[in-house]
Design a protein around this motif. Structure first.
Motif, PDB file in Angstrom:
ATOM      1  N   SER A   1       7.496  -9.088  12.671  1.00  9.08           N
ATOM      2  CA  SER A   1       7.744  -7.750  12.161  1.00  9.08           C
ATOM      3  C   SER A   1       7.042  -6.802  13.133  1.00  9.08           C
ATOM      4  CB  SER A   1       7.227  -7.606  10.727  1.00  9.08           C
ATOM      5  OG  SER A   1       7.780  -6.446  10.120  1.00  9.08           O
ATOM      6  N   HIS A   2       6.818  -5.569  12.728  1.00 12.54           N
ATOM      7  CA  HIS A   2       6.354  -4.576  13.705  1.00 12.54           C
ATOM      8  C   HIS A   2       4.884  -4.211  13.542  1.00 12.54           C
ATOM      9  CE1 HIS A   2       6.676  -1.343  10.598  1.00 12.54           C
ATOM     10  NE2 HIS A   2       7.574  -2.174  10.113  1.00 12.54           N
ATOM     11  N   LEU A   3       4.269  -3.844  14.659  1.00  7.53           N
ATOM     12  CA  LEU A   3       2.862  -3.420  14.662  1.00  7.53           C
ATOM     13  C   LEU A   3       2.722  -1.907  14.831  1.00  7.53           C
ATOM     14  CD1 LEU A   3       1.274  -6.300  16.804  1.00  7.53           C
ATOM     15  CD2 LEU A   3       1.103  -5.972  14.339  1.00  7.53           C
TER      16      LEU A   3
ATOM     17  N   TYR B   1       0.004  -2.168   5.598  1.00  5.26           N
ATOM     18  CA  TYR B   1       0.697  -3.450   5.426  1.00  5.26           C
ATOM     19  C   TYR B   1       2.138  -3.472   5.936  1.00  5.26           C
ATOM     20  CZ  TYR B   1      -3.339  -3.790   2.439  1.00  5.26           C
ATOM     21  OH  TYR B   1      -4.638  -3.764   1.994  1.00  5.26           O
ATOM     22  N   ASP B   2       2.776  -2.320   5.961  1.00  6.75           N
ATOM     23  CA  ASP B   2       4.182  -2.225   6.383  1.00  6.75           C
ATOM     24  C   ASP B   2       4.311  -2.749   7.811  1.00  6.75           C
ATOM     25  OD1 ASP B   2       6.655  -1.440   7.326  1.00  6.75           O
ATOM     26  OD2 ASP B   2       6.486   0.644   6.690  1.00  6.75           O
ATOM     27  N   GLY B   3       5.004  -3.862   7.982  1.00  2.00           N
ATOM     28  CA  GLY B   3       5.184  -4.453   9.301  1.00  2.00           C
ATOM     29  C   GLY B   3       4.115  -5.474   9.626  1.00  2.00           C
ATOM     30  N   ILE B   4       2.863  -5.042   9.539  1.00  3.72           N
ATOM     31  CA  ILE B   4       1.720  -5.865   9.961  1.00  3.72           C
ATOM     32  C   ILE B   4       1.698  -7.203   9.218  1.00  3.72           C
ATOM     33  CG2 ILE B   4      -0.818  -5.957   9.902  1.00  3.72           C
ATOM     34  CD1 ILE B   4       0.833  -2.609  10.292  1.00  3.72           C
TER      35      ILE B   4
ATOM     36  N   ASP C   1       7.886  -1.476  18.396  1.00  2.38           N
ATOM     37  CA  ASP C   1       8.444  -0.265  17.781  1.00  2.38           C
ATOM     38  C   ASP C   1       9.570  -0.637  16.830  1.00  2.38           C
ATOM     39  OD1 ASP C   1       9.053   2.938  18.090  1.00  2.38           O
ATOM     40  OD2 ASP C   1      10.876   1.770  17.844  1.00  2.38           O
ATOM     41  N   GLU C   2       9.368  -0.292  15.581  1.00  3.13           N
ATOM     42  CA  GLU C   2      10.442  -0.401  14.586  1.00  3.13           C
ATOM     43  C   GLU C   2      10.682   0.953  13.946  1.00  3.13           C
ATOM     44  OE1 GLU C   2      12.161  -0.938  10.514  1.00  3.13           O
ATOM     45  OE2 GLU C   2      10.212  -0.157  11.047  1.00  3.13           O
ATOM     46  N   GLU C   3       9.593   1.686  13.747  1.00  6.32           N
ATOM     47  CA  GLU C   3       9.672   2.941  12.987  1.00  6.32           C
ATOM     48  C   GLU C   3      10.370   4.053  13.784  1.00  6.32           C
ATOM     49  OE1 GLU C   3       9.023   2.905   9.988  1.00  6.32           O
ATOM     50  OE2 GLU C   3       7.390   1.557   9.494  1.00  6.32           O
ATOM     51  N   GLY C   4      10.288   3.976  15.113  1.00  5.44           N
ATOM     52  CA  GLY C   4      11.015   4.962  15.920  1.00  5.44           C
ATOM     53  C   GLY C   4      10.426   6.351  15.870  1.00  5.44           C
TER      54      GLY C   4
ATOM     55  N   VAL D   1       8.591 -11.436   6.762  1.00  3.70           N
ATOM     56  CA  VAL D   1       7.875 -11.133   5.522  1.00  3.70           C
ATOM     57  C   VAL D   1       7.550  -9.643   5.573  1.00  3.70           C
ATOM     58  CG1 VAL D   1       5.780 -11.574   4.181  1.00  3.70           C
ATOM     59  CG2 VAL D   1       6.854 -13.442   5.471  1.00  3.70           C
ATOM     60  N   HIS D   2       7.822  -8.921   4.474  1.00  2.00           N
ATOM     61  CA  HIS D   2       7.613  -7.471   4.496  1.00  2.00           C
ATOM     62  C   HIS D   2       7.250  -7.003   3.099  1.00  2.00           C
ATOM     63  CE1 HIS D   2       8.259  -3.260   5.603  1.00  2.00           C
ATOM     64  NE2 HIS D   2       8.374  -3.658   6.860  1.00  2.00           N
ATOM     65  N   ILE D   3       6.466  -5.954   3.004  1.00  2.00           N
ATOM     66  CA  ILE D   3       6.252  -5.379   1.672  1.00  2.00           C
ATOM     67  C   ILE D   3       7.590  -4.810   1.180  1.00  2.00           C
ATOM     68  CG2 ILE D   3       3.801  -4.873   1.961  1.00  2.00           C
ATOM     69  CD1 ILE D   3       4.645  -1.895   2.348  1.00  2.00           C
ATOM     70  N   GLU D   4       7.762  -4.830  -0.140  1.00  2.00           N
ATOM     71  CA  GLU D   4       9.066  -4.418  -0.686  1.00  2.00           C
ATOM     72  C   GLU D   4       9.367  -2.954  -0.394  1.00  2.00           C
ATOM     73  OE1 GLU D   4       9.347  -4.452  -4.970  1.00  2.00           O
ATOM     74  OE2 GLU D   4      11.241  -3.370  -4.848  1.00  2.00           O
ATOM     75  N   GLN D   5       8.356  -2.111  -0.420  1.00  2.00           N
ATOM     76  CA  GLN D   5       8.532  -0.660  -0.252  1.00  2.00           C
ATOM     77  C   GLN D   5       9.333  -0.052  -1.396  1.00  2.00           C
ATOM     78  OE1 GLN D   5       9.886  -1.029   4.113  1.00  2.00           O
ATOM     79  NE2 GLN D   5       8.593   0.775   4.187  1.00  2.00           N
ATOM     80  N   GLY D   6       9.373  -0.739  -2.501  1.00  2.00           N
ATOM     81  CA  GLY D   6      10.066  -0.234  -3.687  1.00  2.00           C
ATOM     82  C   GLY D   6       9.351  -0.799  -4.908  1.00  2.00           C
TER      83      GLY D   6
ATOM     84  N   GLY E   1      15.824  -0.334   6.272  1.00  2.00           N
ATOM     85  CA  GLY E   1      16.116  -1.132   7.457  1.00  2.00           C
ATOM     86  C   GLY E   1      14.868  -1.857   7.931  1.00  2.00           C
ATOM     87  N   HIS E   2      15.055  -2.979   8.603  1.00  2.00           N
ATOM     88  CA  HIS E   2      13.914  -3.756   9.113  1.00  2.00           C
ATOM     89  C   HIS E   2      14.299  -4.373  10.450  1.00  2.00           C
ATOM     90  CE1 HIS E   2      11.688  -3.366   5.403  1.00  2.00           C
ATOM     91  NE2 HIS E   2      12.768  -3.688   4.726  1.00  2.00           N
ATOM     92  N   ASP E   3      13.292  -4.937  11.150  1.00  2.00           N
ATOM     93  CA  ASP E   3      13.582  -5.612  12.415  1.00  2.00           C
ATOM     94  C   ASP E   3      14.660  -6.690  12.244  1.00  2.00           C
ATOM     95  OD1 ASP E   3      11.777  -4.444  14.433  1.00  2.00           O
ATOM     96  OD2 ASP E   3      10.213  -5.094  13.055  1.00  2.00           O
TER      97      ASP E   3
HETATM   98 ZN   LIG Z   1       8.356  -1.940   8.188  1.00  2.00          ZN
END
Ligand SMILES: [Zn+2]
Length: 415
Positions: A81-83, A92-95, A126-129, A193-198, A360-362
């Protein structure tokens, strides 16, 4: 069990530690190709080395750790995932998607165990752009879909992406960026693996869920052109108020989304002109973001929303222009990899819950290269992209156990 809980605590401590590498002193902001991202990459690389991995930084700036399999020609399972982060981000998002599989590799290394396949853990740069307004730079380079034209893009300080890559230690050479691509037959797949964000997993009281697909997303811009006029002298019946038309439209968008199962639709940005308290608004631009996991539903809804905008405009004497900004298709997750994840969840005696990812995700970019699976971890209150982003250590421990079991199942399937 104890050892795994210790591993989850280590993941949490590492999330805390990485959060210190920030462009802002009082919050976490770590954009692409910045000094804090370099520092985060270096720290993650040191953990990868300690876990018995070989480490390299690729041309775009991803950090990649490889844990060899039993044979040198073994296929490779990718995790990552992204750093990078958004501005004023959570920890936690990405990391998490880098540190959880790394914890699993650490366990294999401690046990002196090699699997029939190699494992690579990718920390995407870079994922967040945020810096160049282009998402998935890191994963697109790995997937071989990087568009060299964007190397010329400038950030807010006028620094080109090519220069940023160079100063980050990478190489902005389109040929090199293209050669980074994997041969798909050398891969088993990609799991993120990613946090749900929801808020859905929390509402179901579940630590973890398996992602069925990453929803398609359409983005549009609408321009409502009416007639500006004096707020005191133009009678109500004679007005062509662009903001009233846009307002009626926004509520129509909400109503259709509420009536359509699985649909989310948002007008998040408005510009009102002339924007004075004593002037009837003559012009409004409005964004529209529509997402659904069925591309046919998405297309039908988009057509309907366009017709509604035109109808509202006609009835109010307001001209409506409609422009498509972006139309991303739904990315289905791999039935095969997802079935192994589901089995792993069942074996943990946790109800298996499938959900579509609205964000969206990687994995979206990686799906151009190989089969993808995603695992969502519950987050508090569904909050993300915010300092209050929070996950529980117990849930991280569950995610580590699921990835462990996924690796075991991949072994028993012959790698
Ligand atoms: Zn993310």
């Amino acid at each position: 069990m104890k050892m795994l809980d210790a591993a989850a605590r280590t993941v949490m401590e590492r999330c805390d530690l990485l959060a210190r590498y920030s462009e802002d002193a009082d919050c976490l902001t770590r954009r692409y190709a910045t000094v804090p991202l370099r520092q985060a990459n270096d720290v993650v690389a040191s953990w990868m080395l300690a876990a018995g991995m070989t480490v390299h930084h690729d041309y775009i700036g991803n950090v990649i750790g490889r844990y060899e399999g039993q044979a040198s020609n073994a296929r490779t399972m990718l995790f990552g995932s992204h750093l990078d982060t958004v501005c004023a981000a959570g920890k936690y998002d990405g990391i998490l998607g880098v540190l959880v599989p790394l914890a699993c590799v650490e366990r294999l290394h401690k046990q002196g165990r090699r699997l029939p396949f190699a494992i690579e853990v990718l920390g995407f740069a870079d994922e967040e752009g945020v810096r160049y307004h282009t998402a998935y730079l890191g994963s697109r380079a790995v997937a071989g879909t990087f568009d060299p034209a964007i190397l010329r893009y400038l950030d807010d300080d006028g620094i080109s992406m090519a220069d940023a890559i160079r100063s980050f230690g990478g190489q902005p050479d389109p040929a090199l960026l293209q050669t980074a691509r994997w041969r798909p037959e050398a891969l088993l797949g990609y799991c993120e693996v990613h946090i749900e964000q929801g808020p859905v997993l929390e509402a179901h009281d579940l630590p973890i869920g398996v992602v069925s697909s990453i929803s398609g997303q359409h983005r549009y811009m609408l321009h409502f052109s009416g007639q500006a006029g004096h707020a005191g002298t133009v009678p109500m019946a004679m007005r062509h108020d662009a903001l009233c038309a846009a307002s009626e439209y926004i509520l129509a968008v909400e109503a259709l989304a509420c009536q359509t199962s699985g649909l989310v639709a948002t007008v998040g940005k408005l510009r009102v002109s002339p924007g004075a308290s004593n002037v009837i608004p003559g012009y409004v631009s409005a964004s529209l973001d529509v997402r659904h996991q069925d591309d046919e539903v998405l297309a039908r809804v988009s057509t309907e929303l366009r017709q509604q905008a035109l109808r509202i405009g006609r009835e109010r004497g307001v001209t409506v222009d409609w422009h498509a900004v972006q139309q991303n298709k739904t990315v289905p997750c791999s039935p095969y990899l997802s079935s192994l994840v589901r089995r792993a969840i069942e074996e943990e005696s946790i109800p298996v819950y499938s959900l579509a990812s609205g964000a969206g995700h990687d994995a979206v970019a990686m799906s151009d290269l190989t089969e993808v699976a995603m695992l969502f971890v519950r987050c508090k209150g569904g909050i993300s992209h915010h300092a209050d982003e929070s996950v529980r250590t117990e849930d991280v421990a569950v995610s580590i156990r699921i990835v462990d079991r996924l690796l075991d199942h991949l072994c028993s399937m012959g790698g």
